[in-house]
Write a protein that holds these residues in place. Sequence first.
Motif, short mmCIF file in Angstrom:
data_model
loop_
_atom_site.label_atom_id
_atom_site.label_comp_id
_atom_site.label_asym_id
_atom_site.label_seq_id
_atom_site.Cartn_x
_atom_site.Cartn_y
_atom_site.Cartn_z
N ASP A 96 8.39 3.49 -2.49
CA ASP A 96 7.92 2.27 -1.87
C ASP A 96 6.67 2.58 -1.04
O ASP A 96 6.71 3.34 -0.08
CB ASP A 96 9.02 1.68 -0.99
CG ASP A 96 8.67 0.29 -0.48
OD1 ASP A 96 7.49 0.04 -0.20
OD2 ASP A 96 9.58 -0.54 -0.36
N LYS A 97 5.55 1.98 -1.41
CA LYS A 97 4.28 2.24 -0.72
C LYS A 97 4.34 1.81 0.73
O LYS A 97 3.71 2.42 1.61
CB LYS A 97 3.14 1.55 -1.45
CG LYS A 97 2.78 2.18 -2.79
CD LYS A 97 1.56 1.51 -3.40
CE LYS A 97 1.19 2.17 -4.72
NZ LYS A 97 -0.01 1.53 -5.33
N ASN A 122 3.43 4.18 3.80
CA ASN A 122 2.37 3.80 4.74
C ASN A 122 2.89 3.77 6.17
O ASN A 122 2.19 4.19 7.11
CB ASN A 122 1.79 2.44 4.36
CG ASN A 122 0.96 2.49 3.09
OD1 ASN A 122 0.47 3.54 2.71
ND2 ASN A 122 0.81 1.35 2.43
N GLN A 123 4.12 3.28 6.34
CA GLN A 123 4.73 3.24 7.66
C GLN A 123 4.90 4.65 8.21
O GLN A 123 4.60 4.92 9.38
CB GLN A 123 6.08 2.53 7.60
CG GLN A 123 6.80 2.40 8.94
CD GLN A 123 6.11 1.41 9.87
OE1 GLN A 123 5.39 0.53 9.43
NE2 GLN A 123 6.33 1.59 11.16
#
Length: 297
Positions: free
Chosen positions: A268-269, A273-274
Motif C-alpha cells: 500500500d503506497k 508514504n506514511q
Amino acid sequence: MIPVTIGLPFYNAEKYLADAIRSVFAQTYQNWELILIDDGSTDNSLKIANSVKDSRVRVYSDGENKKLAARLNEIVQLANYDVIARMDADDLMSPTRLEKQLKILKKYPEVDLVTTGLYSITNNLELLGARWHHATSITFDELLYKRGCGVVHAALLGKKSWFERNPYDTTLKIAQDYDLWLRASSKNDFSIHLLQQPLYYYREAGAATPKKMLNAYRNERVMYKKYAKRKRYFLIVKSFLKSFIVKVLQNLNQFQILVKRRSAKVIDKDVLNQFQTELMQVKQTNVKGLKSFYSRK
C-alpha cells in the motif's frame, strides 16, 4: 494533559540508542519524562544517554547486568507518573504513538493497557513489512494458542497501578512478557486494547535466529505446563514439532523462510508514504546535547 513516564532500558545499544531517544523527542505529545536505565553496558551507550541535556530525562546506572525483566520492574518503581510507556533501545516509535494510545486510555477508562501494531524495519531503517493483531482485544486462549499477531510488548502503554499489581518474573531468562500476559489474563486482570495501526518501528534483524526461536519454544512448553488447562499435551507436542522444523530448516540453510513469514509485505503506497514521512520527522528532530559516540567502521 496526562503526564507519561517513558521507560527505556538499554544494554550495549550504542548503534541505535540515539535514534530511539530522538523518536521520543519527536512525539506530538510532549508531556512526558524519559527514564533511561543502563543494564551494565560496556560500550558507549551510557555516554549517549548522559549526553542529553533536558530536564525531562533521567539516567540511571548501577553497573550491574540484571536483565530486562528486572529493569522493567525498576522503571515502575522510578516512574513519577501514573501512566507508563515502554520501548526497546534498538527501535523507534511513530511521532503519534503516545497521542493515539492516550486517546484510547481516556476513551475507555476500564482499559489498563494499550499496545499497537508495528513496522518491521532493517537496521538501516528500510521498511520490510507491517503487522498487527486481527482484533482490538485478545483472550486468554488466543494468547495461549498464539492466534494472530498478539501483543507487541515494546509498544505497551499502561497504568502504573497495573504494573504494580503484575510485576515481571525476574527468574525467567526469556519470554517474561508472554508469562506476564498469561499470568494476568488467567486471573482476569488483562484489560488491553490493541490498536490496529503500526505505530512502532521494530528492527527485525537478529530478532529471529534459530537459537532464539528454539529457546522461545522451550520456554513456550514451560508456559503450557503452567497455564494450559486443556489441550496441554497437544500444545506441547505442537511446540516440539515447531522446534523440529526450525532445526531442519537450519540444517538445510533455509531458516530465512521462517523470518520472511513474520511480516506481511507492504504494498500500500499510502502506508509506505506514511512511514517515510514519520521517519523523516524523527530524523529531523533536534535533541539538545545528544551525541552518538558511535563511529561506523
